[in-house]
Design a protein around this motif. Structure first.
Motif, PDB file in Angstrom:
ATOM      1  N   ALA A 278       0.830  -1.207   0.000  1.00 43.07           N
ATOM      2  CA  ALA A 278       0.000   0.000   0.000  1.00 43.07           C
ATOM      3  C   ALA A 278       0.863   1.254   0.000  1.00 43.07           C
ATOM      4  O   ALA A 278       0.555   2.241  -0.691  1.00 43.07           O
ATOM      5  CB  ALA A 278      -0.923  -0.017   1.219  1.00 43.07           C
ATOM      6  N   GLN A 279       1.959   1.228   0.746  1.00 45.00           N
ATOM      7  CA  GLN A 279       2.865   2.376   0.758  1.00 45.00           C
ATOM      8  C   GLN A 279       3.529   2.566  -0.605  1.00 45.00           C
ATOM      9  O   GLN A 279       3.707   3.699  -1.069  1.00 45.00           O
ATOM     10  CB  GLN A 279       3.922   2.187   1.838  1.00 45.00           C
ATOM     11  CG  GLN A 279       3.365   2.189   3.248  1.00 45.00           C
ATOM     12  CD  GLN A 279       4.431   1.867   4.287  1.00 45.00           C
ATOM     13  OE1 GLN A 279       5.317   1.042   4.044  1.00 45.00           O
ATOM     14  NE2 GLN A 279       4.341   2.514   5.440  1.00 45.00           N
ATOM     15  N   ARG A 280       3.894   1.452  -1.239  1.00 47.45           N
ATOM     16  CA  ARG A 280       4.517   1.561  -2.568  1.00 47.45           C
ATOM     17  C   ARG A 280       3.561   2.186  -3.572  1.00 47.45           C
ATOM     18  O   ARG A 280       3.950   3.054  -4.365  1.00 47.45           O
ATOM     19  CB  ARG A 280       4.949   0.181  -3.060  1.00 47.45           C
ATOM     20  CG  ARG A 280       6.044  -0.475  -2.256  1.00 47.45           C
ATOM     21  CD  ARG A 280       6.490  -1.755  -2.945  1.00 47.45           C
ATOM     22  NE  ARG A 280       7.307  -2.594  -2.088  1.00 47.45           N
ATOM     23  CZ  ARG A 280       7.875  -3.727  -2.458  1.00 47.45           C
ATOM     24  NH1 ARG A 280       7.671  -4.167  -3.697  1.00 47.45           N
ATOM     25  NH2 ARG A 280       8.599  -4.430  -1.621  1.00 47.45           N
ATOM     26  N   ARG A 284       4.328   5.611  -5.330  1.00 48.29           N
ATOM     27  CA  ARG A 284       4.491   5.614  -6.780  1.00 48.29           C
ATOM     28  C   ARG A 284       3.518   6.581  -7.443  1.00 48.29           C
ATOM     29  O   ARG A 284       3.898   7.312  -8.367  1.00 48.29           O
ATOM     30  CB  ARG A 284       4.282   4.200  -7.326  1.00 48.29           C
ATOM     31  CG  ARG A 284       4.450   4.105  -8.838  1.00 48.29           C
ATOM     32  CD  ARG A 284       4.372   2.672  -9.301  1.00 48.29           C
ATOM     33  NE  ARG A 284       3.080   2.080  -8.992  1.00 48.29           N
ATOM     34  CZ  ARG A 284       2.782   0.806  -9.244  1.00 48.29           C
ATOM     35  NH1 ARG A 284       3.691   0.010  -9.785  1.00 48.29           N
ATOM     36  NH2 ARG A 284       1.592   0.325  -8.951  1.00 48.29           N
ATOM     37  N   LYS A 285       2.287   6.611  -6.985  1.00 48.53           N
ATOM     38  CA  LYS A 285       1.300   7.514  -7.578  1.00 48.53           C
ATOM     39  C   LYS A 285       1.707   8.974  -7.370  1.00 48.53           C
ATOM     40  O   LYS A 285       1.609   9.792  -8.290  1.00 48.53           O
ATOM     41  CB  LYS A 285      -0.080   7.263  -6.977  1.00 48.53           C
ATOM     42  CG  LYS A 285      -1.194   8.092  -7.600  1.00 48.53           C
ATOM     43  CD  LYS A 285      -2.537   7.777  -6.977  1.00 48.53           C
ATOM     44  CE  LYS A 285      -3.648   8.529  -7.696  1.00 48.53           C
ATOM     45  NZ  LYS A 285      -3.415   9.993  -7.703  1.00 48.53           N
ATOM     46  N   ARG A 286       2.218   9.270  -6.181  1.00 51.44           N
ATOM     47  CA  ARG A 286       2.611  10.657  -5.910  1.00 51.44           C
ATOM     48  C   ARG A 286       3.783  11.078  -6.780  1.00 51.44           C
ATOM     49  O   ARG A 286       3.814  12.190  -7.295  1.00 51.44           O
ATOM     50  CB  ARG A 286       2.976  10.790  -4.434  1.00 51.44           C
ATOM     51  CG  ARG A 286       3.397  12.182  -4.023  1.00 51.44           C
ATOM     52  CD  ARG A 286       3.262  12.339  -2.521  1.00 51.44           C
ATOM     53  NE  ARG A 286       4.051  11.359  -1.801  1.00 51.44           N
ATOM     54  CZ  ARG A 286       5.346  11.542  -1.459  1.00 51.44           C
ATOM     55  NH1 ARG A 286       5.952  12.669  -1.790  1.00 51.44           N
ATOM     56  NH2 ARG A 286       5.993  10.620  -0.787  1.00 51.44           N
ATOM     57  N   LEU A 287       4.767  10.181  -6.964  1.00 49.69           N
ATOM     58  CA  LEU A 287       5.920  10.531  -7.796  1.00 49.69           C
ATOM     59  C   LEU A 287       5.562  10.572  -9.271  1.00 49.69           C
ATOM     60  O   LEU A 287       6.031  11.458 -10.012  1.00 49.69           O
ATOM     61  CB  LEU A 287       7.053   9.532  -7.553  1.00 49.69           C
ATOM     62  CG  LEU A 287       7.669   9.520  -6.150  1.00 49.69           C
ATOM     63  CD1 LEU A 287       8.853   8.571  -6.117  1.00 49.69           C
ATOM     64  CD2 LEU A 287       8.092  10.906  -5.719  1.00 49.69           C
ATOM     65  N   LEU A 294      11.095  10.768 -12.144  1.00 44.62           N
ATOM     66  CA  LEU A 294      11.308  10.928 -10.708  1.00 44.62           C
ATOM     67  C   LEU A 294      11.025   9.623  -9.976  1.00 44.62           C
ATOM     68  O   LEU A 294      11.754   9.253  -9.055  1.00 44.62           O
ATOM     69  CB  LEU A 294      10.412  12.055 -10.183  1.00 44.62           C
ATOM     70  CG  LEU A 294      10.366  12.221  -8.658  1.00 44.62           C
ATOM     71  CD1 LEU A 294      11.745  12.559  -8.104  1.00 44.62           C
ATOM     72  CD2 LEU A 294       9.362  13.302  -8.281  1.00 44.62           C
ATOM     73  N   TRP A 295       9.982   8.913 -10.372  1.00 48.43           N
ATOM     74  CA  TRP A 295       9.695   7.630  -9.723  1.00 48.43           C
ATOM     75  C   TRP A 295      10.810   6.631  -9.985  1.00 48.43           C
ATOM     76  O   TRP A 295      11.213   5.882  -9.088  1.00 48.43           O
ATOM     77  CB  TRP A 295       8.371   7.069 -10.237  1.00 48.43           C
ATOM     78  CG  TRP A 295       8.159   5.658  -9.780  1.00 48.43           C
ATOM     79  CD1 TRP A 295       7.735   5.238  -8.560  1.00 48.43           C
ATOM     80  CD2 TRP A 295       8.415   4.466 -10.546  1.00 48.43           C
ATOM     81  NE1 TRP A 295       7.707   3.858  -8.502  1.00 48.43           N
ATOM     82  CE2 TRP A 295       8.122   3.359  -9.724  1.00 48.43           C
ATOM     83  CE3 TRP A 295       8.857   4.244 -11.846  1.00 48.43           C
ATOM     84  CZ2 TRP A 295       8.251   2.050 -10.155  1.00 48.43           C
ATOM     85  CZ3 TRP A 295       8.995   2.938 -12.283  1.00 48.43           C
ATOM     86  CH2 TRP A 295       8.695   1.863 -11.444  1.00 48.43           C
ATOM     87  N   LEU A 296      11.349   6.604 -11.209  1.00 41.74           N
ATOM     88  CA  LEU A 296      12.404   5.659 -11.538  1.00 41.74           C
ATOM     89  C   LEU A 296      13.671   5.943 -10.724  1.00 41.74           C
ATOM     90  O   LEU A 296      14.360   5.020 -10.286  1.00 41.74           O
ATOM     91  CB  LEU A 296      12.719   5.718 -13.034  1.00 41.74           C
ATOM     92  CG  LEU A 296      13.726   4.706 -13.573  1.00 41.74           C
ATOM     93  CD1 LEU A 296      13.192   3.297 -13.436  1.00 41.74           C
ATOM     94  CD2 LEU A 296      14.058   5.015 -15.025  1.00 41.74           C
TER      95      LEU A 296
END
Length: 576
Positions: A278-280, A284-287, A294-296
């Motif tokens: 759930a944290q991932r 991931r959605k925020r980045l 940025l997520w990568l």
């Protein structure tokens, strides 16, 4: 099958490289230039002190190069094979563990060995000046070569235990510093705690620095047996590392069962670093909503904690010194040393991180996939900037605040107004250079990450351009002043303010010059660099280091339209 076939092959390959021969000449020439510079600068002193100083500086520089050669040459040689999945193919043949380990050792350490072997005869030049003996030169040469062997062996052992390049480099650095610096430091603490008359040999014999110190005539006359024992201990540790690497190498490439302790530990570490599912997803959605790259670059959400952890270790060491020495610890020398170490750490970590993402993604082929999407080059660079900001903005601000405290703490001990002005100027210049160096390293390290062979080499080349070039300019100015005194003219009347201003101006010039060049390359040739495995460096191109039959895959020529498409910020499949 012949004995050590990989070693024989690597030696044949190296014999066909022009750079192998040019490197020896370049190393000897570098020692001659450094010796000539020191001679001209120190020519006014007594000949005995001049010869001793020349020998100490030249052998000390060669010793540091030997000590950290494993970090650059062998720390990632086998771990790279594991990441690419090619190490297991070697063991499908009749090769043994020692065949692969010694072959990799010969392949990755040949240039370092040749450089030191070419530089060692040049260390005898101070003999012509006087003040030293031939025995000192011979012993110091043995210490340097012994240190090189130990460093390379430690690097290849860590390479068999690691898969990540960064972890391999960090662990190699730790294992090199443990016997070299940490063990004697523990011995000094033992003396302070037990009030013993001397440091126990257990803390000193494994240290290459102890061998280096005992090689000088003044110490060798009183303790020749200690010099021999220290050399044997360091050499034996190197062979133990090679033996352990030979036993581990045939098994380190295999996939482990999830029930083993190491696999469970790695799974736990990955879950802790990336977070729960759930944290991932939320992270991931925020980045991704901000920037896809940025997520990568920042998907390991706890990576910024590593910088804070090192700063916390700095703080613990500083507080220990304060508790141990109390008022004597609070002086200008401690403040300056702490500031220099903090600045160097931040710059080194920033360069390594800026080069790492692009170097790893280029090597894995991810960049080519990204560039086939609507994601533009500027968006990739912006995502990398946001990832670096997320990781380093807080630590940089903390370091600047600490340095402001040091400036204020050092002022009461300075009475003369000129000293107070110089004190403030040094800290202000250092803080400004920290910011400008980081801005330049952002562009330079990313371009080097795209073009260098690996991330470690990209970071070291970036730091050399930004940090060493100003000091090379200062050395040239000092050399010109020393040469001018040979005509009998009085020495120029210069103050510390002059050298501070010179360092600041040269540093800004290096920052703006290298950053502008790297920025222009990134914006115009990003796609072209991303599709290459790595681009040969300046000296490799100049000396034509790799011969046609050296085993390197030939580059596929690009058509004019293809090259034009890759140099522009458009998808490559639109070129005809």
């Amino acid at each position: 099958m012949s004995f050590l076939p990989i070693v024989a092959r690597e030696l044949r390959v190296a014999a066909r490289r022009r750079g192998t021969y040019w490197l020896r000449s370049a190393a000897a020439l570098a020692v001659i230039i450094a010796g000539a510079w020191l001679f001209l600068v120190m020519q006014s002193g007594p000949s005995r002190d001049l010869g001793k100083g020349l020998l100490t500086v030249l052998t000390g520089s060669a010793g540091l190069f030997a000590l950290f050669s494993g970090l650059r040459s062998t720390a990632d040689c086998l771990s790279e094979e594991k990441r690419e999945g090619t190490l297991g193919l070697l063991f499908l043949t009749d090769l043994k563990g020692y065949d692969v380990v010694l072959g990799k050792l010969a392949a990755n350490s040949l240039n370092a060995c040749y450089a030191l072997l070419a530089a060692v005869p040049m260390l005898g030049i101070p003999l012509l000046i006087g003040g030293i003996t031939a025995g000192e030169v011979a012993r110091l040469a043995l210490v340097i070569l012994n240190t090189l062997f130990f460093s390379l062996a430690v690097g290849i052992l860590v390479s068999t235990l690691s898969r990540s390049a960064q972890r391999a480099s960090a662990l190699t650095l730790v294992l090199l510093l443990l016997p070299t610096a940490a063990a004697p430091a523990l011995g000094a603490m033992w003396i302070a705690h037990t009030r013993a008359p001397s440091v126990p040999e257990l803390f000193l014999l494994p240290s290459p620095a102890y061998s280096f110190n005992l090689a000088f005539a003044g110490f060798y006359r009183t303790r020749p047996d200690q010099f021999l024992y220290s050399m044997l201990v360091v050499h034996g540790m190197g062979w133990l590392c090679l033996l352990a690497a030979s036993l581990i190498a045939p098994h380190c490439w295999q996939e482990r069962s999830a029930k083993t302790f190491g696999a469970r530990w790695r799974e736990w570490w990955q879950q802790w670093a990336y977070g729960e599912m759930a944290q991932r997803l939320a992270f991931r959605k925020r980045l991704l909503d901000t920037n896809a790259f940025l997520w990568l670059a920042a998907r390991i959400r706890l990576r910024p904690l590593s910088i804070w952890a090192v700063l916390a270790l700095f703080g613990c060491g500083w507080l220990w010194g304060l508790a141990k020495f109390r008022r004597d610890w609070l002086n200008e020398g401690v403040y300056l040393t702490t500031g220099l170490l903090l600045n160097f750490f931040i710059k080194s970590a920033f360069a390594a991180e800026a080069a790492r993402t692009l170097a790893e993604e280029r090597r894995a082929g991810t960049l080519e996939l990204l560039l086939s999407t609507p994601l533009s080059v500027r968006e990739i660079l912006a995502g990398q900037a946001l990832a670096l900001q997320r990781q380093f903005l807080g630590p940089v601000l903390a370091v600047l605040c600490i340095e402001c405290v040091f400036v204020r703490a050092g002022l009461p001990d300075l009475v003369i107004d000129d000293e107070r002005g110089l004190w403030v100027s040094v800290w202000v210049a250092g803080m400004l250079m920290l910011v400008t160096d980081l801005a330049a390293l952002y562009w330079v390290a990313m371009w080097q990450g795209l073009t260098a062979k690996n991330a470690a080499r990209a970071a070291s080349q970036s730091l050399a351009r930004i940090l060493l070039c100003p000091w090379a300019g200062i050395a040239l100015v000092i050399l010109i002043g020393a040469v001018s005194q040979m005509n009998g003219s009085p020495p120029p009347d210069v103050s510390w303010h002059f050298f501070l201003a010179l360092w600041f101006i040269l540093g800004l010039a290096a920052d703006f010059g290298f950053a502008a060049y790297a920025r222009q390359k990134l914006l115009t040739e990003f796609r072209l660099a991303a599709q290459q495995r790595y681009s040969p460096g300046f000296w490799e191109r100049l000396l034509q280091r790799t011969a046609p039959d050296s085993g390197q895959a030939p580059q596929i020529p690009l058509t004019a339209n293809r090259r034009a498409a890759l140099s522009r910020d458009i998808p490559p499949n639109s070129a005809t």
